[in-house]
Design an enzyme around this catalytic site. Structure first.
Site, PDB file in Angstrom:
ATOM      1  N   ASP A   1      89.679 103.882  87.340  1.00 41.33           N
ATOM      2  CA  ASP A   1      89.925 103.599  88.746  1.00 41.33           C
ATOM      3  C   ASP A   1      91.314 104.144  89.057  1.00 41.33           C
ATOM      4  O   ASP A   1      92.127 104.371  88.144  1.00 41.33           O
ATOM      5  CB  ASP A   1      89.841 102.082  88.984  1.00 41.33           C
ATOM      6  CG  ASP A   1      90.182 101.697  90.411  1.00 41.33           C
ATOM      7  OD1 ASP A   1      89.638 102.305  91.347  1.00 41.33           O
ATOM      8  OD2 ASP A   1      91.022 100.792  90.593  1.00 41.33           O
TER       9      ASP A   1
ATOM     10  N   ASP B   1      93.570 103.280  92.357  1.00 42.95           N
ATOM     11  CA  ASP B   1      94.520 102.414  93.055  1.00 42.95           C
ATOM     12  C   ASP B   1      94.746 101.110  92.308  1.00 42.95           C
ATOM     13  O   ASP B   1      93.801 100.431  91.898  1.00 42.95           O
ATOM     14  CB  ASP B   1      94.017 102.125  94.468  1.00 42.95           C
ATOM     15  CG  ASP B   1      93.889 103.402  95.285  1.00 42.95           C
ATOM     16  OD1 ASP B   1      94.870 104.151  95.352  1.00 42.95           O
ATOM     17  OD2 ASP B   1      92.802 103.655  95.828  1.00 42.95           O
TER      18      ASP B   1
ATOM     19  N   ASP C   1      91.315  97.537  87.946  1.00 47.44           N
ATOM     20  CA  ASP C   1      92.037  96.311  88.307  1.00 47.44           C
ATOM     21  C   ASP C   1      91.205  95.364  89.151  1.00 47.44           C
ATOM     22  O   ASP C   1      91.611  94.220  89.366  1.00 47.44           O
ATOM     23  CB  ASP C   1      93.276  96.672  89.129  1.00 47.44           C
ATOM     24  CG  ASP C   1      92.899  97.131  90.535  1.00 47.44           C
ATOM     25  OD1 ASP C   1      93.175  96.412  91.510  1.00 47.44           O
ATOM     26  OD2 ASP C   1      92.274  98.203  90.666  1.00 47.44           O
TER      27      ASP C   1
END
Length: 218
Positions: free
Chosen positions: A7, A9, A180
């Protein structure tokens, strides 16, 4: 050779590039500083809460882009990367990427943020392969304000990844995914080695319950 998926961001960078792009537009007076900023913040809260309408959000992001030529947008984006993205690049993220590169793994970023914003970030990180949400363009390369294809969000990441894997030598066998966000739970559950990176509270709890690694790149 394994597939190492990241991922972007709040995983490989210390912040959200999509939200930061909105902040940049506000600061440069390109958009209404009151309405746009408020909406941008609300969309980000919806994302964190897991309630984001991804089509509505992508059209919100795409609409200001329709006013500019590709050349004008490139100039704006270069300034954005230099002022908003470069300061939030994470040295430990680069170390993780290089660990997988040295192992001979195929590196892939998969992100809900649109390709216009994320392409140069992937290039900065030295990651060739990028799956990102797509914004529609016309025959002259100008953005239309609409979404193209399946947004790369939640279960859409699995759809886009499955399409990308067709005809390629890689598979999800032995694969890694670093994220996250609880929004990425569908894909985290598909890979061999899911890892929570500076996770939000819900993903933190889920990772601990499942015995997944929890790491920090901050």
């Amino acid at each position: 050779m394994a597939l190492a998926i990241f991922d972007l961001d709040n995983t490989l960078i210390r912040g959200d590039s999509d939200h930061a792009w909105g902040e940049y537009l506000v600061e440069q007076k390109i958009v209404d500083d009151t309405h746009y900023a408020k909406a941008n913040d609300q969309f980000y809260r919806d994302y964190v809460d897991g309630t984001l309408d991804i089509h509505e959000y992508l059209e919100f992001v795409a609409t200001p882009l329709t006013r500019f030529s590709p050349g004008e947008l490139d100039t704006m984006r270069n300034e954005f990367i230099a002022t908003k993205v470069d300061p939030i690049l994470l040295p430990k993220a680069r170390e993780l990427i290089e660990k997988h590169r040295t192992a001979g793994d195929t590196l892939l970023i998969i992100t809900a943020t649109n390709q216009f914003v994320t392409q140069p970030i992937a290039q900065k990180l030295g990651i060739e392969h990028l799956l990102a949400s797509q914004l529609a363009t016309d025959n002259e390369g100008r953005f239309t304000g609409k979404v193209s294809g399946t947004p790369c969000f939640q279960g859409g990441k699995i759809t886009r990844l499955t399409e990308w894997l067709e005809g390629r030598p890689e598979s999800l066998e032995g694969s890694y995914f670093y994220s996250d966000s609880m929004n990425d739970l569908p894909l985290l559950q598909q890979v061999s080695y899911p890892t929570a990176v500076d996770p939000d509270p819900r993903l933190q709890q889920h990772a601990e319950e499942q015995g997944w690694p929890v790491i920090s790149l901050r």
